[in-house]
Design a protein around this motif. Structure first.
Motif, PDB file in Angstrom:
ATOM      1  N   PHE A   1     -61.049  40.808  -4.702  1.00 30.00           N
ATOM      2  CA  PHE A   1     -60.193  41.640  -5.543  1.00 30.00           C
ATOM      3  C   PHE A   1     -58.759  41.629  -5.013  1.00 30.00           C
ATOM      4  O   PHE A   1     -57.792  41.637  -5.790  1.00 30.00           O
ATOM      5  CB  PHE A   1     -60.735  43.072  -5.593  1.00 30.00           C
TER       6      PHE A   1
ATOM      7  N   ARG B   1     -63.849  49.397  -8.272  1.00 26.45           N
ATOM      8  CA  ARG B   1     -63.632  49.865  -9.637  1.00 26.45           C
ATOM      9  C   ARG B   1     -62.539  50.940  -9.697  1.00 26.45           C
ATOM     10  O   ARG B   1     -61.803  51.027 -10.683  1.00 26.45           O
ATOM     11  CB  ARG B   1     -64.934  50.383 -10.240  1.00 26.45           C
TER      12      ARG B   1
ATOM     13  N   TYR C   1     -59.301  49.057  -9.657  1.00 23.77           N
ATOM     14  CA  TYR C   1     -59.129  48.439 -10.973  1.00 23.77           C
ATOM     15  C   TYR C   1     -58.551  49.432 -11.972  1.00 23.77           C
ATOM     16  O   TYR C   1     -57.620  49.102 -12.733  1.00 23.77           O
ATOM     17  CB  TYR C   1     -60.488  47.912 -11.450  1.00 23.77           C
ATOM     18  N   SER C   2     -59.050  50.672 -11.945  1.00 21.99           N
ATOM     19  CA  SER C   2     -58.562  51.689 -12.875  1.00 21.99           C
ATOM     20  C   SER C   2     -57.094  52.003 -12.640  1.00 21.99           C
ATOM     21  O   SER C   2     -56.314  52.163 -13.599  1.00 21.99           O
ATOM     22  CB  SER C   2     -59.393  52.973 -12.735  1.00 21.99           C
TER      23      SER C   2
ATOM     24  N   GLU D   1     -56.937  41.429 -16.658  1.00 23.89           N
ATOM     25  CA  GLU D   1     -58.253  41.638 -17.268  1.00 23.89           C
ATOM     26  C   GLU D   1     -59.067  40.344 -17.268  1.00 23.89           C
ATOM     27  O   GLU D   1     -60.288  40.369 -17.068  1.00 23.89           O
ATOM     28  CB  GLU D   1     -58.096  42.150 -18.702  1.00 23.89           C
TER      29      GLU D   1
ATOM     30  N   TRP E   1     -60.356  39.924 -13.835  1.00 23.49           N
ATOM     31  CA  TRP E   1     -61.357  40.973 -13.569  1.00 23.49           C
ATOM     32  C   TRP E   1     -62.701  40.627 -14.200  1.00 23.49           C
ATOM     33  O   TRP E   1     -63.755  40.839 -13.594  1.00 23.49           O
ATOM     34  CB  TRP E   1     -60.840  42.307 -14.095  1.00 23.49           C
ATOM     35  N   LEU E   2     -62.671  40.079 -15.402  1.00 24.94           N
ATOM     36  CA  LEU E   2     -63.922  39.707 -16.069  1.00 24.94           C
ATOM     37  C   LEU E   2     -64.685  38.659 -15.281  1.00 24.94           C
ATOM     38  O   LEU E   2     -65.925  38.631 -15.296  1.00 24.94           O
ATOM     39  CB  LEU E   2     -63.627  39.194 -17.485  1.00 24.94           C
TER      40      LEU E   2
ATOM     41  N   LEU F   1     -66.286  40.676 -12.468  1.00 21.11           N
ATOM     42  CA  LEU F   1     -67.129  41.792 -12.878  1.00 21.11           C
ATOM     43  C   LEU F   1     -68.623  41.608 -12.581  1.00 21.11           C
ATOM     44  O   LEU F   1     -69.277  42.577 -12.153  1.00 21.11           O
ATOM     45  CB  LEU F   1     -66.914  42.065 -14.372  1.00 21.11           C
TER      46      LEU F   1
ATOM     47  N   VAL G   1     -69.158  42.652  -9.180  1.00 25.16           N
ATOM     48  CA  VAL G   1     -68.968  44.103  -9.054  1.00 25.16           C
ATOM     49  C   VAL G   1     -70.229  44.832  -9.498  1.00 25.16           C
ATOM     50  O   VAL G   1     -70.704  45.760  -8.825  1.00 25.16           O
ATOM     51  CB  VAL G   1     -67.759  44.569  -9.889  1.00 25.16           C
ATOM     52  N   ASP G   2     -70.788  44.426 -10.638  1.00 20.97           N
ATOM     53  CA  ASP G   2     -72.014  45.049 -11.135  1.00 20.97           C
ATOM     54  C   ASP G   2     -73.162  44.875 -10.147  1.00 20.97           C
ATOM     55  O   ASP G   2     -73.940  45.805  -9.898  1.00 20.97           O
ATOM     56  CB  ASP G   2     -72.398  44.444 -12.489  1.00 20.97           C
TER      57      ASP G   2
ATOM     58  N   GLU H   1     -72.652  47.199  -7.245  1.00 15.45           N
ATOM     59  CA  GLU H   1     -72.912  48.587  -7.625  1.00 15.45           C
ATOM     60  C   GLU H   1     -74.409  48.857  -7.744  1.00 15.45           C
ATOM     61  O   GLU H   1     -74.885  49.923  -7.328  1.00 15.45           O
ATOM     62  CB  GLU H   1     -72.203  48.909  -8.940  1.00 15.45           C
TER      63      GLU H   1
END
Length: 346
Positions: free
Chosen positions: A90, A149, A152-153, A184, A187-188, A191, A194-195, A198
């Motif tokens: 990231f 995350r 990212y926000s 974005e 990030w995709l 992702l 990231v999932d 998590e």
């Protein structure tokens, strides 16, 4: 009234009372522990009849630990490496965005006063910039980001704020929209990782919570077992004490029984109720609270009579001291009150 006699000395009685006081202290302590155990099981909706699956889980987890040894620590180390790698990737994305030629308006907080943007804080609720993000990422005092995350926000917030405050035709709005689209896209790509991280984190938390729950249940199970043992000891002690009292008491003579029967009606209502309860404790068929109470002294066992003898002797002493202190003779009133419920001593 003649003195009520007993072969047990005052020293013996004091010894019995001391033993009883010790037992009472122990019982109070055990009651607190019992309440603690009950509260634990109630708060966790613990049901003994439905604990089979939980017991199987305990067995499986225990077996897993015994087979894997230090695998739990290894899993923690792997998870930490996974989070570090995710953060590193990231950070690469952030570096690519911040090094873009259009990133300069977003690197530091907006100079509201210098640019004369006096309505900025009326439009933007939460200002954000890359220098603030960097500071939070490097924070060591617990105020930093907990996961990717969250970062990212805040990155999205930088560009969303710029697009919200500036008109679509404004160059800052265009720069922000362009960089947001690039961010974005990157990030995709990240992702899925990231999932995955998590999901692993949630599993770790669930496993840790289960281990904590099982450890607590094991602790309270041991406490319950120890309580059972201690309560059994108290019960044995009480039985031994009762046996000792019975062993030391003697049969009352006919004259002593007559004296006892004569003394009972002279007790105050409170003491008389307690005396009748003593009879009930050793003779469950005797009803002390009946409308008509008939107490046959001669039909009581030696232990009951001995206890009554000791109790009445003590009660009359207390009543005598009370009467002397007030200077009033309540004997007739007491006797009338006692017989108001038609209690008879045969």
């Amino acid at each position: 009234m003649a003195a009520l006699n007993s072969s047990v000395t005052e020293e013996d009685l004091n010894g019995f009372r001391f033993s009883i006081d010790q037992i009472q202290t122990q019982v109070v302590k055990l009651e607190k522990q019992v309440n603690e155990v009950e509260q634990f099981y109630q708060s966790n909706d613990f049901k003994v009849n439905n604990s089979k699956n939980k017991g199987e889980n305990k067995h499986l987890i225990g077996t897993k630990k015994s087979l894997q040894g230090d695998s739990h620590n290894e899993a923690d180390a792997d998870a930490a490496k996974g989070r570090e790698e995710l953060m590193r990737q990231f950070s690469v994305i952030l570096s690519q965005i911040t090094q873009h030629e259009w990133a300069w308006p977003f690197m530091d907080p907006v100079d509201v006063e210098g640019l004369g943007l006096y309505d900025y804080y009326e439009v933007i609720n939460k200002p954000m910039d890359f220098s603030t993000i960097k500071r939070k990422m490097e924070a060591k005092d617990g105020s930093g980001y907990k996961n990717v995350r969250e970062i990212y926000s805040d990155v999205r917030l930088i560009f969303k704020n710029a697009m919200k405050y500036n008109d679509k035709k404004n160059e800052v709005h265009v720069m922000a929209r362009t960089l947001l689209n690039k961010f974005e896209e990157k990030w995709l790509l990240l992702l899925p990782k990231v999932d995955q991280e998590e999901r692993r984190h949630l599993k770790e938390e669930a496993d840790a919570q289960l281990e904590t729950q099982l450890a607590q249940e094991a602790t309270y199970a041991n406490m319950t077992r120890d309580l059972s043992v201690e309560l059994d000891k108290v019960d044995v002690h009480l039985k031994s004490l009762k046996a000792l009292v019975i062993q030391n008491c003697r049969k009352l003579s006919s004259q002593e029984k007559v004296l006892l029967g004569t003394a009972l009606p002279r007790l105050s209502p409170e003491y008389l109720i307690r005396a009748l309860q003593i009879v009930h404790e050793n003779n469950p068929n005797f009803q002390p609270n009946a409308e008509v109470v008939e107490l046959d002294i001669n039909s009581q066992n030696d232990y009951t009579l001995w206890r009554l003898n000791v109790f009445v002797k003590h009660a009359l002493k207390v009543q005598g001291r009370t009467a002397e202190g007030t200077g009033v003779d309540h004997s007739n009133k007491t006797e009338n009150k006692n017989y108001s419920k038609r209690r008879r001593v045969l």
